[in-house]
Design a protein around this motif. Structure first.
Motif, PDB file in Angstrom:
ATOM      1  N   LYS A  18      36.339  17.730  19.725  1.00  8.30           N
ATOM      2  CA  LYS A  18      35.381  18.504  20.520  1.00  8.30           C
ATOM      3  C   LYS A  18      34.974  19.740  19.730  1.00  8.30           C
ATOM      4  O   LYS A  18      35.810  20.416  19.137  1.00  8.30           O
ATOM      5  CB  LYS A  18      35.996  18.924  21.858  1.00  8.30           C
ATOM      6  N   GLN A  30      30.155  21.384  25.370  1.00 10.21           N
ATOM      7  CA  GLN A  30      30.673  21.247  26.718  1.00 10.21           C
ATOM      8  C   GLN A  30      31.496  19.972  26.887  1.00 10.21           C
ATOM      9  O   GLN A  30      32.344  19.882  27.780  1.00 10.21           O
ATOM     10  CB  GLN A  30      29.509  21.238  27.724  1.00 10.21           C
ATOM     11  N   SER A  31      31.232  18.953  26.074  1.00  5.91           N
ATOM     12  CA  SER A  31      31.904  17.670  26.230  1.00  5.91           C
ATOM     13  C   SER A  31      32.568  17.267  24.915  1.00  5.91           C
ATOM     14  O   SER A  31      32.269  17.809  23.846  1.00  5.91           O
ATOM     15  CB  SER A  31      30.912  16.591  26.670  1.00  5.91           C
ATOM     16  N   PHE A  77      29.397  19.262  36.978  1.00  3.26           N
ATOM     17  CA  PHE A  77      29.654  19.263  35.528  1.00  3.26           C
ATOM     18  C   PHE A  77      28.917  20.457  34.923  1.00  3.26           C
ATOM     19  O   PHE A  77      27.685  20.569  35.064  1.00  3.26           O
ATOM     20  CB  PHE A  77      29.148  17.965  34.878  1.00  3.26           C
ATOM     21  N   ASP A 105      34.466  20.693  35.028  1.00  7.19           N
ATOM     22  CA  ASP A 105      34.009  19.845  36.129  1.00  7.19           C
ATOM     23  C   ASP A 105      34.799  20.205  37.388  1.00  7.19           C
ATOM     24  O   ASP A 105      35.899  20.753  37.321  1.00  7.19           O
ATOM     25  CB  ASP A 105      34.178  18.360  35.789  1.00  7.19           C
TER      26      ASP A 105
END
Length: 513
Positions: free
Chosen positions: A94, A99-100, A264, A298
């Motif tokens: 990451k 963000q993901s 999210f 999330d």
């Protein structure tokens, strides 16, 4: 002798550079190391656009390390941080500013290596140094440098008719740049140029801080997914015992609905309300839950709608205002307040009648996407402008220090070799430096009746010879070197080692006062 020593020193330095370059090339070609030039903002603030990062293969990798892996079907690598996983089943990567997580799961043997060296803005300098124009200039300099170092020019002045009889100049030092071999003079020029560049680059780099404080706008992508369920029991209205979105909920079998939502985006707090309205213009807001803080990217939540209670509230308002109580619009609104202060207010729109609860916008209303921009204080590297390019103050300090150290090293080496190559006595220095002006002759007395002027330094005699377009007659006797320039009526003379002149008089005439 000096030329051979200089060439030997140059060869040693070139060999050392060649060995270092060869070792680095072997390491890079063998695949044990790689150079990565960063682009994008996925690893801010650790790495910035144009940074240079060296990665090397490692026997093992751990969570928290920054490593690189090849992207499939692309001549690029991803340089992100390991957040989970292992070498056998694959690592989870990451970017610090993402963000993901990355979609790929490379195993340990598929990694290019982990980061071991970081040079801010080094990638920009590497691209510049390896560009075709710069490589062409370097090649031209290497091809022409040797011949230019050996080139000399001589200029002679026209003869003049008159000169003062009493001429004196300050004593010349035993070692001057003009007396150095051409190759050492070139080295002095190179060292001076490096020193000037180091000072020019170092003054702005060291006169201010390394970092600057400012604000950066950060774009946050956000999404809210909705769904609802209702316990309807066994009836002919539904195939099962639960009604699910987007199907209507018939009120004869259920008057309670659970609304589920999944968020999210950036962490923050959430509170949920039910916003009621009628076509006649009546509006009201009913708090359902919150505020509730969450620290992950999330969040899952559920609220319960009591359809009878909501309908009763609308009917009570209708009794007071005299306006129709239905149909009733219900918007379930989870309000997200991010840590950066941004607001995200997605809504699930429902219609309530005495017979059923239905979804207003169909399935498209079950997912709401948005984005927000927040100003976040950041500390950035102070940048310096240099001929259309920008480099950080830290890199400028490093380069200036390297340039100044290189200049000092060049000048020290030149001084050492110049002193070794310098002649042991003044006469030898004169013969080496002014060889083109000297003519060696047998000892000779001055013509009778011609005045003789003794000058105090040989450079003065050399200037007289150049001014008159004459050569310097030279001989040695009893350990004394004599240099003479004979004009039409005057003899100019300089003696090297004159403190050892023998006691017997020289058969020449001295100048009259």
């Amino acid at each position: 002798m000096a030329s051979r020593l200089t060439h030997r020193l140059t060869s040693v330095l070139l060999m050392a550079v060649a060995v270092l370059v060869a070792v680095a090339g072997i390491v890079l070609v063998s695949g044990q190391a790689a150079i990565v030039i960063t682009h994008g903002v996925s690893m801010n603030p650790v790495y910035h656009q144009g940074d240079l990062v060296m990665v090397t293969r490692a026997p093992s990798y751990s969570v928290g390390e920054i490593a690189a892996y090849n992207l499939p079907d692309e001549d690029e690598v991803a340089l992100h941080r390991i957040t989970d996983g292992n070498a056998e089943n694959g690592f989870i990567f990451k970017g610090d500013n993402n963000q993901s997580v990355d979609p790929l799961r490379p195993r340990g043997d598929e990694l290019v290596g982990r980061a071991v060296l970081h040079i801010p803005q080094g990638g920009l300098w590497l691209k510049t140094l390896t560009s075709p124009p710069v490589l062409g200039v370097l090649a031209f300099a290497l091809l022409t440098g040797g011949s230019a170092a050996a080139a000399t020019r001589r200029r002679r002045k026209k003869r003049r008719l008159a000169v003062s009889r009493h001429t004196t100049t300050p004593a010349a030092p035993s070692l001057t740049f003009g007396g150095l071999p051409s190759s050492l003079r070139v080295s002095v020029g190179i060292g001076s140029a490096l020193a000037i560049l180091g000072v020019v680059l170092g003054v702005p780099a060291w006169s201010g801080p390394l970092d600057e404080r400012g604000a950066s706008q950060i774009k946050n992508d956000q999404r809210m997914d909705f769904s609802y369920t209702a316990d309807v029991g066994q009836s002919a209205a539904y195939d099962g015992t639960t009604a699910n979105s987007p199907d209507p909920v018939f009120r004869k079998v259920a008057d309670t609905v659970d609304v589920h939502f999944t968020y999210f985006g950036e962490r923050g707090t959430v509170n949920v309300t039910a916003d009621l309205s009628t076509p006649a213009g009546w509006r009201s807001s009913v708090p359902l839950t919150g505020p509730d803080a969450f620290t992950e990217s999330d969040y899952n939540g559920t609220v319960t709608l009591d359809l009878k209670a909501l309908e009763a509230k609308a009917q009570a308002a209708s009794a007071v205002t005299g306006t129709p109580a239905g149909p009733l619009s219900i918007t379930v609104t989870p309000q997200i307040t991010t840590a950066g202060g941004a607001l995200f207010r997605p809504g699930l729109k429902l219609n309530l009648t005495p017979l059923q609860l239905t979804l207003n916008d169909g399935t498209t209303g079950l997912s709401v996407a948005g984005s927000s921009t927040t100003d976040q204080p950041v500390t950035t590297q102070r940048m310096l402008g240099l001929n259309g390019m920008t480099i950080s103050a830290a890199v400028a300090r490093f380069i200036s220090a390297v340039l100044l150290l290189a200049a000092l090293a060049v000048l020290v080496v030149v001084l050492v070799f110049a002193r070794r190559a310098a002649p042991a006595d003044e006469a030898a220095a004169i013969r080496r430096r002014y060889a083109a002006l000297l003519v060696r002759v047998h000892p000779m007395p001055a013509p009778h009746g011609r005045p003789v002027i003794d000058v105090t330094t040989f450079p003065t005699l050399a200037k007289l010879a150049e001014r008159y377009g004459l050569l310097v007659l030279h001989w040695s006797r009893s350990g004394v070197e004599t240099f003479v320039v004979q004009d039409e009526n005057i003899t100019y003379r300089y003696r090297a080692g004159s403190e050892h002149v023998p006691a017997e008089p020289e058969p020449v005439m001295q100048a009259q006062p």
